[in-house]
Design a protein around this motif. Structure first.
Motif, PDB file in Angstrom:
ATOM      1  N   GLN A  61       1.137  -1.223   0.160  1.00 50.24           N
ATOM      2  CA  GLN A  61      -0.078   0.013  -0.032  1.00 50.24           C
ATOM      3  C   GLN A  61       0.857   1.085  -0.096  1.00 50.24           C
ATOM      4  O   GLN A  61       2.078   1.077   0.426  1.00 50.24           O
ATOM      5  CB  GLN A  61      -0.988  -0.068   1.289  1.00 50.24           C
ATOM      6  CG  GLN A  61      -2.165  -1.153   1.127  1.00 50.24           C
ATOM      7  CD  GLN A  61      -3.200  -0.780   2.189  1.00 50.24           C
ATOM      8  OE1 GLN A  61      -2.724  -0.406   3.241  1.00 50.24           O
ATOM      9  NE2 GLN A  61      -4.337  -1.173   1.985  1.00 50.24           N
ATOM     10  N   ALA A  62       0.414   2.423  -0.520  1.00 50.00           N
ATOM     11  CA  ALA A  62       0.861   3.777  -0.588  1.00 50.00           C
ATOM     12  C   ALA A  62       1.367   4.150   0.888  1.00 50.00           C
ATOM     13  O   ALA A  62       0.833   3.795   1.773  1.00 50.00           O
ATOM     14  CB  ALA A  62       0.143   4.742  -1.134  1.00 50.00           C
ATOM     15  N   LYS A  72       4.861   5.258  -3.160  1.00 49.66           N
ATOM     16  CA  LYS A  72       4.077   5.973  -3.742  1.00 49.66           C
ATOM     17  C   LYS A  72       3.397   5.205  -4.836  1.00 49.66           C
ATOM     18  O   LYS A  72       4.038   4.444  -5.534  1.00 49.66           O
ATOM     19  CB  LYS A  72       4.399   7.410  -4.419  1.00 49.66           C
ATOM     20  CG  LYS A  72       5.064   8.201  -3.195  1.00 49.66           C
ATOM     21  CD  LYS A  72       5.409   9.443  -3.993  1.00 49.66           C
ATOM     22  CE  LYS A  72       6.421  10.254  -2.942  1.00 49.66           C
ATOM     23  NZ  LYS A  72       6.859  11.551  -3.403  1.00 49.66           N
ATOM     24  N   PRO A  73       2.086   5.196  -5.410  1.00 51.79           N
ATOM     25  CA  PRO A  73       1.637   4.610  -6.558  1.00 51.79           C
ATOM     26  C   PRO A  73       2.611   4.815  -7.911  1.00 51.79           C
ATOM     27  O   PRO A  73       2.733   3.684  -8.561  1.00 51.79           O
ATOM     28  CB  PRO A  73       0.227   5.113  -6.881  1.00 51.79           C
ATOM     29  CG  PRO A  73      -0.319   5.584  -5.555  1.00 51.79           C
ATOM     30  CD  PRO A  73       1.162   6.101  -4.756  1.00 51.79           C
ATOM     31  N   GLU A  74       3.267   6.027  -7.847  1.00 48.35           N
ATOM     32  CA  GLU A  74       4.166   6.208  -9.245  1.00 48.35           C
ATOM     33  C   GLU A  74       5.453   5.480  -9.050  1.00 48.35           C
ATOM     34  O   GLU A  74       5.942   5.590  -9.833  1.00 48.35           O
ATOM     35  CB  GLU A  74       4.231   7.745  -9.460  1.00 48.35           C
ATOM     36  CG  GLU A  74       4.804   8.436  -7.922  1.00 48.35           C
ATOM     37  CD  GLU A  74       3.591   9.170  -7.313  1.00 48.35           C
ATOM     38  OE1 GLU A  74       2.581   8.388  -7.106  1.00 48.35           O
ATOM     39  OE2 GLU A  74       3.815  10.288  -6.855  1.00 48.35           O
ATOM     40  N   THR A 110       5.247   2.358  -8.954  1.00 46.98           N
ATOM     41  CA  THR A 110       5.030   0.963  -9.331  1.00 46.98           C
ATOM     42  C   THR A 110       5.848   0.714 -10.785  1.00 46.98           C
ATOM     43  O   THR A 110       5.686   1.716 -11.641  1.00 46.98           O
ATOM     44  CB  THR A 110       3.380   0.784  -9.853  1.00 46.98           C
ATOM     45  OG1 THR A 110       2.691   0.663  -8.535  1.00 46.98           O
ATOM     46  CG2 THR A 110       3.115  -0.287 -10.385  1.00 46.98           C
ATOM     47  N   THR A 170       4.571  -3.341  -6.978  1.00 42.94           N
ATOM     48  CA  THR A 170       3.087  -2.390  -7.311  1.00 42.94           C
ATOM     49  C   THR A 170       2.711  -1.832  -6.035  1.00 42.94           C
ATOM     50  O   THR A 170       2.554  -2.529  -4.967  1.00 42.94           O
ATOM     51  CB  THR A 170       2.252  -3.622  -7.790  1.00 42.94           C
ATOM     52  OG1 THR A 170       2.462  -4.200  -8.875  1.00 42.94           O
ATOM     53  CG2 THR A 170       0.946  -2.878  -7.987  1.00 42.94           C
ATOM     54  N   VAL A 171       2.489  -0.636  -6.132  1.00 42.95           N
ATOM     55  CA  VAL A 171       2.007   0.276  -4.970  1.00 42.95           C
ATOM     56  C   VAL A 171       0.754   0.715  -5.115  1.00 42.95           C
ATOM     57  O   VAL A 171       0.210   1.333  -6.037  1.00 42.95           O
ATOM     58  CB  VAL A 171       3.040   1.536  -4.760  1.00 42.95           C
ATOM     59  CG1 VAL A 171       2.561   2.159  -3.499  1.00 42.95           C
ATOM     60  CG2 VAL A 171       4.388   0.984  -4.618  1.00 42.95           C
ATOM     61  N   SER A 172      -0.273   0.246  -4.151  1.00 40.58           N
ATOM     62  CA  SER A 172      -1.389   0.536  -4.590  1.00 40.58           C
ATOM     63  C   SER A 172      -1.813   1.714  -3.751  1.00 40.58           C
ATOM     64  O   SER A 172      -1.407   2.129  -2.684  1.00 40.58           O
ATOM     65  CB  SER A 172      -2.513  -0.608  -3.878  1.00 40.58           C
ATOM     66  OG  SER A 172      -2.315  -0.720  -2.631  1.00 40.58           O
ATOM     67  N   SER A 173      -3.003   2.674  -4.072  1.00 39.98           N
ATOM     68  CA  SER A 173      -3.247   3.796  -3.368  1.00 39.98           C
ATOM     69  C   SER A 173      -4.552   3.521  -2.535  1.00 39.98           C
ATOM     70  O   SER A 173      -5.031   2.633  -2.354  1.00 39.98           O
ATOM     71  CB  SER A 173      -3.706   4.936  -4.603  1.00 39.98           C
ATOM     72  OG  SER A 173      -4.848   4.426  -5.312  1.00 39.98           O
TER      73      SER A 173
END
Length: 122
Positions: A13-14, A87-89, A91, A119-122
């Motif tokens: 997770q973020a 952060k999601p970015e 990913t 993979t970073v989820s928001s």
């Protein structure tokens, strides 16, 4: 010659953290400068971080500076990418790379691992 194998990727997770590992086999790992790069879908591969072989000086892209670190353990023939405050970015597929020369931390690098997905989820 050196072979590189990354591990430690996954889904987070973020705001979370991950530590990627880059295990080296073959020639003595301490002989190599090491770098981490990443490639997101539809984007070009970009530099993330690097550490010299001779004096342990590290370099970071502006996008990860202050959040990522690049320690190495020559006794274990392993380099790491410690990623905090993700952060999601962030990913992307992350690749470790190695080269014999300390000149120009951006490359070119001679040896590459197969990559590990982060993979970073928001």
């Amino acid at each position: 010659q050196v072979q590189l194998v990354e591990s430690g990727g996954g889904l987070v997770q973020a705001g979370g953290s991950l530590r990627l590992s880059c295990a080296a086999s073959g020639r003595t790992f301490s002989s190599y400068a090491m770098g981490w790069f990443r490639q997101a879908p539809g984007k070009e591969r970009e530099f993330v971080a690097a550490i010299s072989r001779s004096d342990g000086v590290s370099y970071y892209s502006d996008s990860v500076k202050g959040r990522f670190t690049i320690p190495r353990d020559n006794a274990k023939n392993t380099g790491y990418l410690q990623m905090n405050s993700l952060k999601p970015e962030d990913t992307a597929v992350y690749y470790c790379a190695a080269k014999l020369s300390d000149y120009d931390h951006l490359g070119p690098y001679d040896y590459w691992g197969q990559g590990t997905q982060v993979t970073v989820s928001s």
